[in-house]
Design a protein around this motif. Structure first.
Motif, short mmCIF file in Angstrom:
data_model
loop_
_atom_site.label_atom_id
_atom_site.label_comp_id
_atom_site.label_asym_id
_atom_site.label_seq_id
_atom_site.Cartn_x
_atom_site.Cartn_y
_atom_site.Cartn_z
N LEU A 15 54.82 50.64 37.00
CA LEU A 15 54.10 51.85 36.62
C LEU A 15 53.04 51.55 35.56
O LEU A 15 51.90 52.02 35.64
N LEU A 16 53.38 50.74 34.56
CA LEU A 16 52.42 50.36 33.53
C LEU A 16 51.26 49.56 34.13
O LEU A 16 50.09 49.77 33.76
N ALA A 17 51.58 48.64 35.04
CA ALA A 17 50.52 47.86 35.70
C ALA A 17 49.60 48.77 36.50
O ALA A 17 48.38 48.57 36.51
N ALA A 18 50.18 49.78 37.16
CA ALA A 18 49.37 50.71 37.95
C ALA A 18 48.48 51.56 37.05
O ALA A 18 47.33 51.86 37.39
N VAL A 19 49.00 51.96 35.88
CA VAL A 19 48.19 52.74 34.94
C VAL A 19 47.02 51.90 34.42
O VAL A 19 45.88 52.39 34.32
N VAL A 20 47.27 50.64 34.12
CA VAL A 20 46.20 49.75 33.69
C VAL A 20 45.19 49.56 34.83
O VAL A 20 43.97 49.45 34.59
N ALA A 21 45.68 49.56 36.07
CA ALA A 21 44.80 49.39 37.23
C ALA A 21 43.78 50.52 37.32
O ALA A 21 42.67 50.31 37.83
N VAL A 22 44.13 51.72 36.85
CA VAL A 22 43.18 52.82 36.85
C VAL A 22 41.96 52.46 36.00
O VAL A 22 40.81 52.64 36.40
N ARG A 23 42.22 51.93 34.80
CA ARG A 23 41.13 51.54 33.92
C ARG A 23 40.31 50.40 34.53
O ARG A 23 39.08 50.39 34.46
N VAL A 24 41.00 49.43 35.14
CA VAL A 24 40.31 48.29 35.75
C VAL A 24 39.43 48.75 36.89
O VAL A 24 38.29 48.30 37.05
N SER A 25 39.94 49.68 37.72
CA SER A 25 39.18 50.15 38.88
C SER A 25 37.92 50.87 38.45
O SER A 25 36.87 50.75 39.09
N ILE A 26 37.99 51.64 37.35
CA ILE A 26 36.80 52.34 36.85
C ILE A 26 35.76 51.33 36.38
O ILE A 26 34.56 51.46 36.63
N THR A 27 36.23 50.27 35.71
CA THR A 27 35.32 49.24 35.21
C THR A 27 34.65 48.50 36.36
O THR A 27 33.45 48.22 36.34
N LEU A 28 35.44 48.17 37.40
CA LEU A 28 34.91 47.39 38.51
C LEU A 28 34.20 48.25 39.54
O LEU A 28 33.43 47.74 40.35
N GLY A 29 34.47 49.56 39.52
CA GLY A 29 33.75 50.46 40.41
C GLY A 29 34.32 50.60 41.81
O GLY A 29 33.59 50.89 42.75
N PHE A 30 35.63 50.41 42.00
CA PHE A 30 36.21 50.68 43.31
C PHE A 30 37.55 51.39 43.11
O PHE A 30 38.15 51.32 42.04
N PRO A 31 38.04 52.08 44.14
CA PRO A 31 39.21 52.94 43.99
C PRO A 31 40.46 52.17 43.54
O PRO A 31 40.75 51.08 44.03
N SER A 32 41.21 52.78 42.64
CA SER A 32 42.44 52.16 42.14
C SER A 32 43.51 52.12 43.22
O SER A 32 44.47 51.34 43.11
N LEU A 33 43.37 52.95 44.28
CA LEU A 33 44.39 52.99 45.33
C LEU A 33 44.57 51.62 45.98
O LEU A 33 45.68 51.25 46.35
#
Length: 492
Positions: A15-33
């Motif tokens: 769950l923590l890794a997935a929450v961090v993935a939200v921030r990473v996806s915004i930075t990289l510009g593609f969906p966190s899904l």
């Protein structure tokens, strides 16, 4: 019990890794899904060795997560946003689905040599836009409320007819003239159950003085889950009942509404994360290479032929501008829903169902990356970007049951016309008064000469009799300023 700390620890880490993935996806510009799917694949057989090969369990967990996602979508969708788009949204979730299923099915029958019923099953599985993908991507795309409302309404409504089609096509029963009648029955009855339970739930919660604030969000979500169960037990569409009950509740005068919305958003994120990680674990990476070509063929047919044609036909009566039709065609995002739907024929042992699952998995990954990454540039290219609107006035309510009164908490958003208005100019009805203003973290008792400011929080005590009138007056001044009545603004 010995495994419990390991299971809980692993779940918390994911769950923590997935929450961090939200921030990473915004930075990289593609969906966190897509990152969630990657986490699931990493945990699966080819990674840490977790094994999930029960399609019935995957289907059940997937639909449960989908119910939570639709609940969050309905509770957070503003009726004022989707009301102007009601006709196009319904057309896209019904007529567009039928055209897309037919075109995609015919293409799969011709290109891949599938049996016609299996080909239509492929078309049905691939024709549903994904509520999780749409809600998470489009709300940050910068498009106007009407266009966004159309796509949100489509994604919330079209799961129901597509789910019914997949179940009927995957069954062993022969198709008869009763097929369309059964589809209509499920949609009409499911919709009626959803609206009815949503209205009844809102009516009950407004009159209930529960002992703890946290019980209101739980009760609201429980009503939506009850709508799903009631719809399914009535052999109708539980998914449609879920979304409509949530839409009714989300636009009703619920006590502690802001807490309910925050809880629903957290629950929606948790469901999205759990669903995509689950599907990633369920995937078989060693088989995906064989599914690349069918996945690209099916995706190209869907994206370049079936979706545009279905959008044009569905929106023809509404005179939607061409550039908006182009965006709607491109914004038909696929996500977890097609994978969940593909698990239905797999659970029933349909021949070639495993191939369908793998193909859908490849299609979702490739086209979510392509569409998600190009969404914002396409908005700018088509000239659909709009200036950010001021946030709507937030009014939260809590019943004071023993006093026959209610407490309204009002947050004045930046850009509100309430800024600069003297308290006396609010002209609240008799029985309602502002008892406290919190400004900059400090509270004080206001006077008639107190001037309201942006980001103020107001506590308004009102009797039950004038509660609606008090909120309407506050909303009217928020929209039109101190001369709201002269400008014809009633706050409705």
């Amino acid at each position: 019990m010995d495994q419990l700390p390991i299971i809980l620890g692993l779940g918390a880490a994911v769950l923590l890794a997935a929450v961090v993935a939200v921030r990473v996806s915004i930075t990289l510009g593609f969906p966190s899904l897509v990152l969630y799917l990657g986490i699931g694949v990493l945990l699966g057989e080819e990674g840490f060795g977790l094994r999930l090969d029960d399609p019935e369990l995957t289907q059940a967990l997937g639909i449960a997560a989908l119910v939570m996602i639709l609940t969050e979508g309905g509770l957070t969708t503003r009726w004022s946003d989707v009301r102007p788009s009601l006709g196009p949204g319904i057309a896209l979730s019904t007529l567009s689905v039928g055209v897309s299923v037919a075109v995609t099915g015919a293409a799969m029958w011709w290109l891949l040599g599938l049996d016609w019923r299996v080909a239509l099953l492929w078309g049905a599985v691939l024709s549903s836009t994904d509520a999780a993908a749409v809600f998470s991507v489009l709300r940050g795309a910068g498009i106007g409320r009407r266009l966004r409302g159309t796509l949100e309404l489509e994604s919330g409504l079209n799961d129901a007819p597509v789910y019914i089609l997949v179940v009927l096509l995957a069954s062993a029963e022969p198709m008869t003239l009763l097929f369309p009648l059964e589809l209509i029955y499920q949609l009409v009855v499911g919709g009626a159950i959803g609206v009815g339970l949503g209205w009844l739930g809102a009516w009950t919660l407004r009159r209930a003085a529960l002992p703890a604030t946290g019980l209101y969000p739980l009760a609201t979500v429980a009503v939506c889950v009850l709508a799903f169960a009631s719809g399914q037990l009535a052999e109708a569409s539980g998914l449609l009942a879920t979304y409509l009950s949530a839409l009714v509740l989300g636009n009703a005068r619920l006590p502690h509404r802001s807490d309910t919305v925050s809880f629903a958003e957290g629950l929606g994120w948790l469901s999205q994360i759990g669903l995509f990680v689950l599907l990633g674990v369920f995937a078989a990476p060693q088989r995906l290479l064989d599914a690349i070509v069918p996945g690209l063929i099916a995706g190209a047919v869907l994206l370049l032929l079936a979706r545009p044609l279905s959008v044009v036909l569905a929106l023809l009566p509404f005179r939607v501008p061409l550039r908006e039709q182009v965006f709607v065609s491109w914004a038909g995002l696929r996500g977890a829903v097609p994978i969940v739907l593909a698990s239905i024929p797999l659970a029933q042992g349909i021949d070639g169902a495993d191939r369908l699952v793998d193909t859908v998995f490849v299609l979702v990954i490739v086209f979510t990356l392509v569409q998600g990454a190009t969404m914002t540039p396409l908005v700018r290219l088509l000239g659909l970007a709009e200036r950010a609107e001021p946030r709507a006035l937030e009014v939260d309510a809590a019943p004071l049951d023993e006093l026959g009164a209610e407490l309204l908490q009002v947050r004045i958003q930046p850009g509100s016309r309430l800024h600069g208005v003297y308290l006396a100019e609010l002209r609240l009805p008799k029985g309602a008064s502002v008892s406290l203003i919190v400004r900059g973290g400090k509270g004080f008792t206001p006077q008639d000469t107190t001037r309201l400011q942006e980001r103020d929080q107001l506590l308004v005590v009102t009797t039950a009799r004038v509660r609606d009138a008090a909120e309407r007056r506050i909303r009217a001044v928020d929209r039109a300023g101190r001369l709201a009545r002269w400008r014809g603004e009633t706050g409705g």
